[in-house]
Write an enzyme that holds these catalytic residues in place. Structure first.
Site, PDB file in Angstrom:
ATOM      1  N   ARG A  15       0.827  -1.205   0.000  1.00  0.00           N
ATOM      2  CA  ARG A  15       0.000   0.000   0.000  1.00  0.00           C
ATOM      3  C   ARG A  15       0.868   1.265   0.000  1.00  0.00           C
ATOM      4  O   ARG A  15       0.988   1.951  -1.000  1.00  0.00           O
ATOM      5  CB  ARG A  15      -0.953  -0.031   1.222  1.00  0.00           C
ATOM      6  CG  ARG A  15      -2.081   0.980   1.171  1.00  0.00           C
ATOM      7  CD  ARG A  15      -1.700   2.385   1.564  1.00  0.00           C
ATOM      8  NE  ARG A  15      -1.122   2.466   2.912  1.00  0.00           N
ATOM      9  CZ  ARG A  15      -0.525   3.564   3.378  1.00  0.00           C
ATOM     10  NH1 ARG A  15      -0.426   4.649   2.629  1.00  0.00           N
ATOM     11  NH2 ARG A  15       0.008   3.583   4.584  1.00  0.00           N
ATOM     12  N   ASP A  16       1.548   1.515   1.093  1.00  0.00           N
ATOM     13  CA  ASP A  16       2.332   2.751   1.187  1.00  0.00           C
ATOM     14  C   ASP A  16       3.463   2.723   0.157  1.00  0.00           C
ATOM     15  O   ASP A  16       3.834   3.759  -0.404  1.00  0.00           O
ATOM     16  CB  ASP A  16       2.910   2.897   2.607  1.00  0.00           C
ATOM     17  CG  ASP A  16       3.143   4.346   3.005  1.00  0.00           C
ATOM     18  OD1 ASP A  16       3.078   5.216   2.122  1.00  0.00           O
ATOM     19  OD2 ASP A  16       3.404   4.602   4.193  1.00  0.00           O
ATOM     20  N   HIS A 207       5.384   4.586  12.674  1.00  0.00           N
ATOM     21  CA  HIS A 207       5.383   4.472  11.205  1.00  0.00           C
ATOM     22  C   HIS A 207       6.416   5.479  10.690  1.00  0.00           C
ATOM     23  O   HIS A 207       6.122   6.673  10.574  1.00  0.00           O
ATOM     24  CB  HIS A 207       3.960   4.781  10.719  1.00  0.00           C
ATOM     25  CG  HIS A 207       3.763   4.807   9.242  1.00  0.00           C
ATOM     26  ND1 HIS A 207       3.035   3.840   8.567  1.00  0.00           N
ATOM     27  CD2 HIS A 207       4.143   5.691   8.278  1.00  0.00           C
ATOM     28  CE1 HIS A 207       2.986   4.129   7.279  1.00  0.00           C
ATOM     29  NE2 HIS A 207       3.650   5.257   7.074  1.00  0.00           N
ATOM     30  N   HIS A 209       9.045   6.927   8.000  1.00  0.00           N
ATOM     31  CA  HIS A 209       9.650   6.985   6.664  1.00  0.00           C
ATOM     32  C   HIS A 209      11.137   7.307   6.861  1.00  0.00           C
ATOM     33  O   HIS A 209      11.508   7.986   7.817  1.00  0.00           O
ATOM     34  CB  HIS A 209       8.942   8.036   5.809  1.00  0.00           C
ATOM     35  CG  HIS A 209       7.589   7.581   5.333  1.00  0.00           C
ATOM     36  ND1 HIS A 209       7.361   7.144   4.060  1.00  0.00           N
ATOM     37  CD2 HIS A 209       6.409   7.454   5.989  1.00  0.00           C
ATOM     38  CE1 HIS A 209       6.088   6.778   3.936  1.00  0.00           C
ATOM     39  NE2 HIS A 209       5.487   6.960   5.099  1.00  0.00           N
ATOM     40  N   CYS A 240       4.776   9.027   0.045  1.00  0.00           N
ATOM     41  CA  CYS A 240       3.386   9.462   0.122  1.00  0.00           C
ATOM     42  C   CYS A 240       3.184  10.454  -1.014  1.00  0.00           C
ATOM     43  O   CYS A 240       3.959  11.407  -1.143  1.00  0.00           O
ATOM     44  CB  CYS A 240       3.079  10.116   1.466  1.00  0.00           C
ATOM     45  SG  CYS A 240       1.399  10.789   1.524  1.00  0.00           S
ATOM     46  N   ASN A 249       9.305   4.075   3.081  1.00  0.00           N
ATOM     47  CA  ASN A 249       9.199   3.640   4.474  1.00  0.00           C
ATOM     48  C   ASN A 249      10.508   2.959   4.844  1.00  0.00           C
ATOM     49  O   ASN A 249      11.249   2.505   3.983  1.00  0.00           O
ATOM     50  CB  ASN A 249       8.087   2.594   4.603  1.00  0.00           C
ATOM     51  CG  ASN A 249       6.724   3.187   4.364  1.00  0.00           C
ATOM     52  OD1 ASN A 249       6.285   3.308   3.242  1.00  0.00           O
ATOM     53  ND2 ASN A 249       6.047   3.574   5.430  1.00  0.00           N
TER      54      ASN A 249
HETATM   55  P1  HMG Z   1     -12.875  14.524  -2.457  1.00  0.00           P
HETATM   56  O1  HMG Z   1     -12.649  14.858  -3.904  1.00  0.00           O
HETATM   57  O2  HMG Z   1     -12.867  15.659  -1.483  1.00  0.00           O
HETATM   58  O3  HMG Z   1     -14.186  13.630  -2.234  1.00  0.00           O
HETATM   59  O4  HMG Z   1     -11.788  13.479  -2.018  1.00  0.00           O
HETATM   60  P2  HMG Z   1     -15.678  13.795  -2.510  1.00  0.00           P
HETATM   61  O5  HMG Z   1     -16.371  13.139  -1.384  1.00  0.00           O
HETATM   62  O6  HMG Z   1     -16.021  15.217  -2.862  1.00  0.00           O
HETATM   63  O7  HMG Z   1     -15.881  12.893  -3.810  1.00  0.00           O
HETATM   64  C1  HMG Z   1     -15.345  13.265  -5.084  1.00  0.00           C
HETATM   65  C2  HMG Z   1     -15.373  12.053  -6.016  1.00  0.00           C
HETATM   66  O8  HMG Z   1     -14.572  10.989  -5.468  1.00  0.00           O
HETATM   67  C3  HMG Z   1     -16.743  11.446  -6.186  1.00  0.00           C
HETATM   68  O9  HMG Z   1     -16.773  10.878  -7.494  1.00  0.00           O
HETATM   69  C4  HMG Z   1     -16.780  10.340  -5.180  1.00  0.00           C
HETATM   70  O10 HMG Z   1     -17.686   9.306  -5.524  1.00  0.00           O
HETATM   71  C5  HMG Z   1     -15.362   9.818  -5.258  1.00  0.00           C
HETATM   72  P3  HMG Z   1     -17.339  11.673  -8.779  1.00  0.00           P
HETATM   73  O11 HMG Z   1     -18.744  12.017  -8.387  1.00  0.00           O
HETATM   74  O12 HMG Z   1     -16.463  12.900  -8.932  1.00  0.00           O
HETATM   75  O13 HMG Z   1     -17.185  10.709  -9.880  1.00  0.00           O
HETATM   76  N1  HMG Z   1     -14.912   9.178  -4.014  1.00  0.00           N
HETATM   77  C6  HMG Z   1     -14.324   7.967  -3.958  1.00  0.00           C
HETATM   78  N2  HMG Z   1     -14.006   7.074  -4.900  1.00  0.00           N
HETATM   79  C7  HMG Z   1     -13.431   5.933  -4.494  1.00  0.00           C
HETATM   80  N3  HMG Z   1     -13.121   5.673  -3.195  1.00  0.00           N
HETATM   81  C8  HMG Z   1     -13.426   6.539  -2.234  1.00  0.00           C
HETATM   82  C9  HMG Z   1     -14.056   7.750  -2.609  1.00  0.00           C
HETATM   83  N4  HMG Z   1     -14.470   8.817  -1.893  1.00  0.00           N
HETATM   84  C10 HMG Z   1     -14.989   9.686  -2.763  1.00  0.00           C
HETATM   85  N5  HMG Z   1     -13.114   6.261  -0.971  1.00  0.00           N
HETATM   86  C11 HMG Z   1     -10.925  11.661  -0.715  1.00  0.00           C
HETATM   87  C12 HMG Z   1     -11.712  12.973  -0.712  1.00  0.00           C
HETATM   88  C13 HMG Z   1     -10.600  11.321   0.716  1.00  0.00           C
HETATM   89  C14 HMG Z   1     -11.776  10.602  -1.353  1.00  0.00           C
HETATM   90  C15 HMG Z   1      -9.658  11.888  -1.554  1.00  0.00           C
HETATM   91  O14 HMG Z   1      -8.995  13.004  -1.076  1.00  0.00           O
HETATM   92  C16 HMG Z   1      -8.749  10.685  -1.525  1.00  0.00           C
HETATM   93  O15 HMG Z   1      -9.072   9.606  -2.002  1.00  0.00           O
HETATM   94  N6  HMG Z   1      -7.510  10.861  -1.014  1.00  0.00           N
HETATM   95  C17 HMG Z   1      -6.569   9.767  -0.979  1.00  0.00           C
HETATM   96  C18 HMG Z   1      -5.460  10.098  -0.119  1.00  0.00           C
HETATM   97  C19 HMG Z   1      -4.493   8.949  -0.024  1.00  0.00           C
HETATM   98  O16 HMG Z   1      -4.795   7.806  -0.329  1.00  0.00           O
HETATM   99  N7  HMG Z   1      -3.268   9.305   0.431  1.00  0.00           N
HETATM  100  C20 HMG Z   1      -2.255   8.341   0.615  1.00  0.00           C
HETATM  101  C21 HMG Z   1      -2.511   7.463   1.815  1.00  0.00           C
HETATM  102  S1  HMG Z   1      -2.202   8.266   3.364  1.00  0.00           S
HETATM  103  C22 HMG Z   1      -0.526   8.022   3.645  1.00  0.00           C
HETATM  104  O17 HMG Z   1       0.190   7.551   2.792  1.00  0.00           O
HETATM  105  C23 HMG Z   1       0.007   8.351   5.007  1.00  0.00           C
HETATM  106  C24 HMG Z   1       0.257   7.095   5.875  1.00  0.00           C
HETATM  107  O18 HMG Z   1       1.155   6.193   5.206  1.00  0.00           O
HETATM  108  C25 HMG Z   1       0.869   7.484   7.232  1.00  0.00           C
HETATM  109  C26 HMG Z   1       2.083   8.422   7.088  1.00  0.00           C
HETATM  110  O19 HMG Z   1       3.042   8.082   6.399  1.00  0.00           O
HETATM  111  O20 HMG Z   1       1.990   9.498   7.700  1.00  0.00           O
HETATM  112  C27 HMG Z   1      -1.040   6.332   6.145  1.00  0.00           C
HETATM  113 MG    MG Z   2       3.266   6.383   5.204  1.00  0.00          MG
END
Ligand code: HMG
Ligand code: MG
Length: 299
Positions: A15-16, A207, A209, A240, A249
């Protein structure tokens, strides 16, 4: 505090790690990676995320990956779910454990999930309710705990406040993410002290990096603070997409080598893990980010 005798490693490579790869990766290659990690003895594998494919295209095939992996008894296969849409997708794919992710910095929260910290916590409430109704465990993440690419220094109290909210809403564990890898050992110890004032110490995970090469030192510092769960990524895959420079990571192989040296049990087989890492690196045509794997390859 005595060092723990046992540590749980949460493998976040599929995933990450893969979420940050620009090149297309087939479902079959992702499945192979997860199956290799199962064979190496990991007890917890974060397989993918149910996020918007517009935001993180690489995770779009997560449902197919879940459908095709060979799930072994005793191993947790988890997915990231930022909202109810994501949770429902995960549920439909048969996922039995999910993670929600918040940030300790407002700017990062906006860039990563397009809302404020408090809005994100409010979005998690229905996810927690649906998870409870379906008997699904939820892990929590807090990002940018030791620095933010946009806001700079982060007050440990702010991290503790977000961790406390996640714990209070039902996350069984909160993983503290040093998203950009700027943290150092002293700051890590201080952070854990502060967070442990708000949630039980044995509910805290680390966690780290490895962007600044501090991750192993920070894990050792966390062990000294009584933390015994760490997220890591085979071959040091990762980053990320919303934290520029968050390159990778800490590698699971390197963490395992350190833990083995400390006599801390994990249940993971180093040689098998190195094979898993070499295979995904060959598929991605990228260098192996694990120092241990590189040393073994040149020995
Ligand atoms: P948004 O654009 O604000 O959402 O995104 P929305 O609710 O306004 O929806 C917009 C569109 O997205 C709609 O579709 C929804 O249906 C769709 P449209 O009508 O335009 O066709 N939608 C989705 N589709 C699939 N799956 C969903 C979903 N939700 C809405 N779950 C949202 C908000 C949170 C969805 C967006 O910002 C997003 O997906 N962000 C992803 C962020 C991400 O994955 N980041 C990486 C992981 S975090 C990380 O790596 C950190 C970590 O490792 C810890 C660390 O290192 O600190 C965990
Ligand atoms: Mg991370």
């Amino acid at each position: 505090m005595p060092l723990p005798t046992q540590v749980r490693l949460v493998e976040v490579g599929p995933r990450d790690g893969l979420q940050n790869e620009k090149q297309p990766i087939s479902v079959a290659d992702k499945v192979r990676l997860v199956d290799d990690l199962s064979a190496a003895g990991l007890s917890y594998i974060e397989v993918g995320s149910f996020v918007s494919p517009k935001w993180v295209p690489q995770m779009a095939g997560s449902a197919e990956v879940f459908a095709q992996i060979r799930q072994q008894p005793g191993i947790t296969y988890a997915a990231l779910t930022p909202n109810l849409i994501g949770f429902e997708g995960a549920l439909a794919a048969g996922v039995r454990e999910v993670a929600v992710f918040a940030a300790a910095s407002e700017a990062f929260s906006q860039k990563n999930i397009n809302c404020s910290i408090s809005e994100s916590l409010a979005r998690f409430v229905p996810v927690m309710e649906a998870a409870k109704a379906n008997d699904i465990r939820v892990r929590g993440y807090v990002s940018c705990v030791l620095g933010c690419p946009y806001d700079g220094a982060i007050d440990p109290q702010q991290v503790a406040a977000v961790a406390a909210e996640l714990f209070a809403m039902g996350c069984y564990e909160v993983s503290l993410g040093d998203t950009i890898g700027t943290g150092t050992a002293g700051a890590t110890r201080q952070l854990i002290e502060v967070v442990a004032g708000q949630i039980p110490r044995d509910k805290i995970a680390g966690h780290f990096h490895d962007t600044y090469g501090q991750a192993l030192a920070n894990i050792y510092a966390s062990l000294l603070e009584g933390v015994s769960v760490f997220d890591s990524s085979v071959a040091g895959l990762g980053g990320c997409p919303y934290a520029k420079g968050a390159s990778g990571n800490v590698s699971t192989e390197d963490v395992l080598y350190m833990l083995n040296g400390l006599g801390i049990h994990t249940g993971i087989e180093l040689d098998q893990l190195i094979i898993a890492g070499q295979r995904i690196c060959a598929l991605l045509a990228r260098d192996n980010g694990s120092r241990v794997a590189r040393a073994r390859a040149s020995a």
